[in-house]
Design a protein around this motif. Structure first.
Motif, mmCIF file in Angstrom:
data_model
loop_
_atom_site.group_PDB
_atom_site.id
_atom_site.type_symbol
_atom_site.label_atom_id
_atom_site.label_comp_id
_atom_site.label_asym_id
_atom_site.label_seq_id
_atom_site.Cartn_x
_atom_site.Cartn_y
_atom_site.Cartn_z
ATOM 1 N N UNK A 258 0.809 -1.225 0.000
ATOM 2 C CA UNK A 258 0.000 0.000 0.000
ATOM 3 C C UNK A 258 0.845 1.280 0.000
ATOM 4 N N UNK A 259 2.199 1.158 -0.003
ATOM 5 C CA UNK A 259 3.055 2.352 -0.092
ATOM 6 C C UNK A 259 4.470 1.973 -0.539
ATOM 7 N N UNK A 260 5.155 2.956 -1.089
ATOM 8 C CA UNK A 260 6.552 2.770 -1.470
ATOM 9 C C UNK A 260 7.423 2.833 -0.219
ATOM 10 N N UNK A 261 8.658 2.344 -0.284
ATOM 11 C CA UNK A 261 9.549 2.471 0.878
ATOM 12 C C UNK A 261 9.826 3.937 1.176
ATOM 13 N N UNK A 262 9.929 4.279 2.450
ATOM 14 C CA UNK A 262 10.229 5.651 2.834
ATOM 15 C C UNK A 262 11.738 5.865 2.830
ATOM 16 N N UNK A 263 12.171 7.065 2.457
ATOM 17 C CA UNK A 263 13.601 7.368 2.514
ATOM 18 C C UNK A 263 13.950 7.711 3.967
ATOM 19 N N UNK A 264 15.233 7.625 4.350
ATOM 20 C CA UNK A 264 15.606 7.842 5.754
ATOM 21 C C UNK A 264 15.110 9.163 6.337
ATOM 22 N N UNK A 265 15.100 10.234 5.544
ATOM 23 C CA UNK A 265 14.644 11.516 6.084
ATOM 24 C C UNK A 265 13.129 11.521 6.313
ATOM 25 N N UNK A 266 12.393 10.765 5.510
ATOM 26 C CA UNK A 266 10.953 10.612 5.757
ATOM 27 C C UNK A 266 10.713 9.801 7.026
ATOM 28 N N UNK A 267 11.585 8.820 7.281
ATOM 29 C CA UNK A 267 11.465 8.018 8.498
ATOM 30 C C UNK A 267 11.757 8.871 9.730
ATOM 31 N N UNK A 268 12.813 9.695 9.657
ATOM 32 C CA UNK A 268 13.122 10.604 10.771
ATOM 33 C C UNK A 268 11.931 11.511 11.045
ATOM 34 N N UNK A 269 11.339 12.045 9.977
ATOM 35 C CA UNK A 269 10.170 12.914 10.111
ATOM 36 C C UNK A 269 9.010 12.161 10.756
ATOM 37 N N UNK A 270 8.810 10.903 10.355
ATOM 38 C CA UNK A 270 7.724 10.096 10.924
ATOM 39 C C UNK A 270 7.949 9.838 12.413
ATOM 40 N N UNK A 271 9.190 9.538 12.794
ATOM 41 C CA UNK A 271 9.518 9.342 14.211
ATOM 42 C C UNK A 271 9.197 10.611 14.998
ATOM 43 N N UNK A 272 9.595 11.759 14.460
ATOM 44 C CA UNK A 272 9.382 13.023 15.174
ATOM 45 C C UNK A 272 7.900 13.357 15.290
ATOM 46 N N UNK A 273 7.143 13.108 14.217
ATOM 47 C CA UNK A 273 5.712 13.400 14.243
ATOM 48 C C UNK A 273 4.951 12.441 15.153
ATOM 49 N N UNK A 274 5.412 11.162 15.177
ATOM 50 C CA UNK A 274 4.738 10.164 16.011
ATOM 51 C C UNK A 274 4.899 10.504 17.491
ATOM 52 N N UNK A 275 5.970 11.200 17.814
ATOM 53 C CA UNK A 275 6.213 11.579 19.199
ATOM 54 C C UNK A 275 7.406 10.840 19.755
ATOM 55 N N UNK A 276 8.469 11.592 20.009
ATOM 56 C CA UNK A 276 9.687 10.963 20.493
ATOM 57 C C UNK A 276 9.523 10.386 21.898
ATOM 58 N N UNK A 277 8.446 10.800 22.591
ATOM 59 C CA UNK A 277 8.218 10.276 23.935
ATOM 60 C C UNK A 277 7.845 8.796 23.919
ATOM 61 N N UNK A 278 7.575 8.254 22.743
ATOM 62 C CA UNK A 278 7.273 6.827 22.636
ATOM 63 C C UNK A 278 8.517 5.962 22.822
#
Length: 274
Positions: A187-207
């Motif tokens: 259902x999606x293409x692989x994310x590039x490392x900077x998109x993954x960093x962005x996803x981690x930050x948006x998800x909440x680093x407190x996790x």
């Protein structure tokens, strides 16, 4: 070599699941040491894992990848040699519970229904059940059980919070998410490392454990210094400096020679390493 070691991982998993009480951890980890030796830098390791995507994305490939990333994180955190071996083993065996689930469920194209997702979540309990009576460190058993727990209590299966989650399981959790995000899905293409960093930050680093996640994201971003990247507007350039306060918004030298600071262009983002 990667394919050869995957076969050894699969054989080891089969042996463990036969409940004969025997596990040869040296044989299981043999391939990770040799592959890490070939990938002499962080960028070399990430590049190798990215390229191997085309060969296999099975439980065994994911387990190998998470083991390699977990060990690399251990090195960044200055672990002892013994703890490096241990965190590698935690990564290797974290998903062994999935071998107890039907392949058609694990390989289903598209997203899971609620019922299917609940069944897949059982892999943490199944993994712990497989490992609990073996001669293994308690950290390995907890990593299988707790790698989907999150520091804010939003994870499963027990809804544990930061201080209650095994430290090795917290490292494996980050490696597990990174490897899953950079893999293609139906259902999606692989994310590039900077998109993954962005996803981690948006998800909440407190996790995630603060020291582990901040070290991981900073190291990942810095490993791509001097690499060419593609922006969401179709332009491309070379990363000349990582912004420590905004890891996903480095300073680029564009192909025409101009300098481009992504912090000044909030609508743009890095979509690909080229």
């Amino acid at each position: 070599d990667y394919t050869k070691y995957l076969g050894a991982v699969k054989d080891s998993f089969s042996s463990i699941c036969q409940a004969d009480g025997e596990i040869n951890t040296e044989k299981l980890l043999e391939g990770t040491s040799e592959l890490l030796a070939k990938a002499s830098t962080t960028l070399g390791l990430l590049d190798m894992l990215h390229n191997m995507r085309q060969i296999d994305d099975s439980i065994y490939a994911h387990s190998m990848n998470v083991a390699l990333i977990s060990r690399t994180m251990g090195e960044w955190l200055h672990f002892s040699k013994e703890d490096l071996e241990l965190v590698t083993l935690c990564g290797m065996l974290h998903d062994i519970g999935k071998t107890s689930l039907p392949e058609e469920l694990l390989n289903k194209p598209g997203k899971y229904t609620e019922e299917e997702y609940a069944r897949v979540q059982q892999h943490t309990l199944l993994g712990y059940k497989i490992l609990k009576d073996l001669q293994l460190s308690v950290h390995v058993k907890r990593a299988a059980l707790q790698h989907h727990e999150r520091g804010d209590g939003s994870g499963y299966p027990q809804g544990l919070k930061d201080g209650e989650i095994d430290s090795f399981a917290q490292i494996v959790a980050i490696a597990d998410v990174y490897d899953a995000m950079t893999a293609a899905r139906s259902y999606r293409a692989p994310l590039c490392p900077f998109q993954v960093i962005d996803a981690f930050e948006k998800e909440g680093l407190q996790k995630y454990h603060p020291q582990y996640i901040l070290t991981f994201l900073k190291r990942i971003a810095n490993s791509y210094q001097h690499n060419r990247v593609l922006l969401s507007n179709g332009q491309s350039g070379t990363i000349v400096m990582i912004n420590p306060k905004h890891l996903t918004q480095p300073i680029l030298q564009m192909d025409d020679g101009s300098i481009f600071d992504l912090t000044e262009h909030q609508g743009l983002s890095i979509t690909k390493i080229i």
